[in-house]
Design an enzyme around this catalytic site. Sequence first.
Site, PDB file in Angstrom:
ATOM      1  N   ASP A  32       0.880  -1.215   0.020  1.00 17.68           N
ATOM      2  CA  ASP A  32      -0.039   0.056   0.014  1.00 17.68           C
ATOM      3  C   ASP A  32       0.966   1.187   0.081  1.00 17.68           C
ATOM      4  O   ASP A  32       1.963   1.209   0.654  1.00 17.68           O
ATOM      5  CB  ASP A  32      -0.821  -0.022   1.338  1.00 17.68           C
ATOM      6  CG  ASP A  32      -2.278   0.751   0.947  1.00 17.68           C
ATOM      7  OD1 ASP A  32      -2.064   1.992   0.673  1.00 17.68           O
ATOM      8  OD2 ASP A  32      -3.300   0.217   1.310  1.00 17.68           O
ATOM      9  N   TYR A 146     -12.048   7.123 -12.468  1.00 14.88           N
ATOM     10  CA  TYR A 146     -12.302   5.632 -11.987  1.00 14.88           C
ATOM     11  C   TYR A 146     -12.815   4.862 -12.793  1.00 14.88           C
ATOM     12  O   TYR A 146     -12.133   3.809 -12.951  1.00 14.88           O
ATOM     13  CB  TYR A 146     -12.827   5.820 -10.592  1.00 14.88           C
ATOM     14  CG  TYR A 146     -13.213   4.759  -9.587  1.00 14.88           C
ATOM     15  CD1 TYR A 146     -12.016   4.142  -8.969  1.00 14.88           C
ATOM     16  CD2 TYR A 146     -14.595   4.307  -9.891  1.00 14.88           C
ATOM     17  CE1 TYR A 146     -12.341   3.037  -8.275  1.00 14.88           C
ATOM     18  CE2 TYR A 146     -14.661   3.195  -8.814  1.00 14.88           C
ATOM     19  CZ  TYR A 146     -13.659   2.561  -8.013  1.00 14.88           C
ATOM     20  OH  TYR A 146     -13.650   1.708  -7.247  1.00 14.88           O
TER      21      TYR A 146
END
Length: 328
Positions: A32, A146
Amino acid sequence: MKTVLITGAAGFLGSHLCDRFILDGYKVIGMDNLITGRLNNIEHLFKLENFEFYNHDVSKFIHVSGSLDFILHFASPASPIDYLKIPIQTLKVGSLGVHNCLGLAKAKGARILIASTSEVYGDPTVHPQTENYWGNVNPVGPRGVYDEAKRFQEAITMAYHNFHGLETRIARIFNTYGPRMRLNDGRVLPAFIGQALRGEDLTIFGDGSQTRSFCYIDDLIEGIVSLLNSNYSQPVNIGNPSEISIKDFAKEIIKLTGTDQKVIYKDLPIDDPKQRRPDITKAKNILDWTPLVHRSDGLQKTYRYFQNLSKEELNETEHYNFDKYIKK
Ligand code: UDP
């Protein structure tokens, strides 16, 4: 021992996946870059021998030593407010990021599952949404960064499957909720619960007639694991078909929190889908999976999580600039 790489490991879905694969006896490598993920979602795993964490941006070349059996690509901002704040990173993680993950899967001979989304259907004209519906997406609207990244992600994943024979899985994830959602990510559930806990009015965008169908995190994780273990490489909807209008949802949250908050109405954001409900016939038939958690139970558990947040966390309401998102 099998090894799984989970990107977006410190996020809402990623952190629950880490827990699940640790429980199932895997070695888990979590990755991450912590832009929208938070370390406190996974810090309970740091003491475990079977868990490793890499603070890395998957849009850049990914190096993992040793063998990998599975890759789960869950790194991405995932709320409309986040895409507004970091549109380029959203596009990059869904394009460059998935390309790196696919290349890594090919190099390691790993099976890869990518997190796609009901946003590939855009503002759908077919209801409920079946996997063979191609969608109604505005590529240049606020959600375009997105939606189009995720659509590209599906296309390149299928290309790796067809051209390189890679074992790929595509989960089209519908609205999901549960503990570890970020309180200030702008999504409707944390927004409403946060408002109720702070004694603020609940903000409904538009007239609240738009619908969503909310799936509890435990059901979602079960669906993802079933899809990963299946031999099905076409996209599969994973979500809960129990549909509710946002107006009725606000009423449920007010009842749940036992507060006497009012609702206030704000302008509807641009390209906000009017309706959304997954057709999960495929998941039922192919994966023998169906969501089991009733919304009233899931909401109770989620509420308890938010109630336990500290005062500082509760008041950390950095709201992003809504101006470009809301219709004038
Ligand atoms: N929404 C709302 N009030 C809020 C936040 C969201 O009425 O404070 C609405 C939003 O306009 C949308 C729905 O709730 O119609 C779900 O929004 P969310 O951002 O959770 O997810 P998505 O639109 O991507 O499904």
